[in-house]
Design a protein around this motif. Sequence first.
Motif, PDB file in Angstrom:
ATOM      1  N   ALA A  47      38.279  30.978  46.206  1.00  0.00           N
ATOM      2  CA  ALA A  47      38.047  32.110  45.305  1.00  0.00           C
ATOM      3  C   ALA A  47      39.334  32.431  44.565  1.00  0.00           C
ATOM      4  O   ALA A  47      40.424  32.070  45.011  1.00  0.00           O
ATOM      5  CB  ALA A  47      37.573  33.343  46.071  1.00  0.00           C
TER       6      ALA A  47
ATOM      7  N   ILE B 275      41.116  35.566  41.630  1.00  0.00           N
ATOM      8  CA  ILE B 275      40.977  36.820  40.911  1.00  0.00           C
ATOM      9  C   ILE B 275      42.163  36.980  39.970  1.00  0.00           C
ATOM     10  O   ILE B 275      43.285  36.587  40.299  1.00  0.00           O
ATOM     11  CB  ILE B 275      40.881  38.008  41.900  1.00  0.00           C
ATOM     12  CG1 ILE B 275      40.553  39.311  41.174  1.00  0.00           C
ATOM     13  CG2 ILE B 275      42.174  38.159  42.710  1.00  0.00           C
ATOM     14  CD1 ILE B 275      40.158  40.445  42.125  1.00  0.00           C
TER      15      ILE B 275
ATOM     16  N   THR C  20      36.738  37.403  38.599  1.00  0.00           N
ATOM     17  CA  THR C  20      36.701  36.600  39.813  1.00  0.00           C
ATOM     18  C   THR C  20      35.915  35.308  39.617  1.00  0.00           C
ATOM     19  O   THR C  20      35.096  35.186  38.698  1.00  0.00           O
ATOM     20  CB  THR C  20      36.068  37.377  40.975  1.00  0.00           C
ATOM     21  OG1 THR C  20      34.725  37.740  40.616  1.00  0.00           O
ATOM     22  CG2 THR C  20      36.860  38.631  41.309  1.00  0.00           C
TER      23      THR C  20
ATOM     24  N   TYR D 188      34.276  32.013  42.382  1.00  0.00           N
ATOM     25  CA  TYR D 188      34.098  31.575  43.761  1.00  0.00           C
ATOM     26  C   TYR D 188      33.690  30.108  43.821  1.00  0.00           C
ATOM     27  O   TYR D 188      33.012  29.599  42.926  1.00  0.00           O
ATOM     28  CB  TYR D 188      33.012  32.419  44.448  1.00  0.00           C
ATOM     29  CG  TYR D 188      33.384  33.872  44.590  1.00  0.00           C
ATOM     30  CD1 TYR D 188      33.048  34.798  43.609  1.00  0.00           C
ATOM     31  CD2 TYR D 188      34.096  34.309  45.701  1.00  0.00           C
ATOM     32  CE1 TYR D 188      33.411  36.135  43.736  1.00  0.00           C
ATOM     33  CE2 TYR D 188      34.457  35.641  45.835  1.00  0.00           C
ATOM     34  CZ  TYR D 188      34.108  36.546  44.846  1.00  0.00           C
ATOM     35  OH  TYR D 188      34.476  37.861  44.977  1.00  0.00           O
TER      36      TYR D 188
ATOM     37  N   SER E  18      39.237  40.536  46.327  1.00  0.00           N
ATOM     38  CA  SER E  18      39.573  41.793  45.651  1.00  0.00           C
ATOM     39  C   SER E  18      41.086  41.937  45.651  1.00  0.00           C
ATOM     40  O   SER E  18      41.792  41.182  46.312  1.00  0.00           O
ATOM     41  CB  SER E  18      38.925  42.981  46.358  1.00  0.00           C
ATOM     42  OG  SER E  18      39.399  43.087  47.693  1.00  0.00           O
TER      43      SER E  18
END
Length: 124
Positions: free
Chosen positions: A48, A50, A57, A59, A70
């Motif tokens: 992932a 961000i 984001t 994935y 996050s």
Amino acid sequence: VQLQASGGGLVQAGGSLRLSCAASGRTFSNYVMGWFRQAPGKEREFVAAIKWSGGFTKYGDSVKGRFTISRDNAKNTVYLQMNSLKPEDTAVYYCAVDRYHGVITTARDAYDYWGQGTLVTVSS
């Protein structure tokens, strides 16, 4: 930039863990923070990522719907919440930063600083 990953451990299948990656040094809004993992005998794979600015984001297919990335900008920390863990999630998890591209990429070569890794073991 220095990265410190933590939060790994042993968990039963179906359980949850939250990994943390604390970044020290200068960080900029165009940085992308990523998580990768490497199981024994396998290549390091994208999990992932961000973007610091905007929180966009992305994935990997194998974790979509189970993992959530996050960030807490005030703490310069990125989190990976892992739910519904499976034995195949067992791996060393690494956080990394891409300082230059400004967009999320899954290519590990794009990430230029890496943390030390934290082991996640999921028992069946």
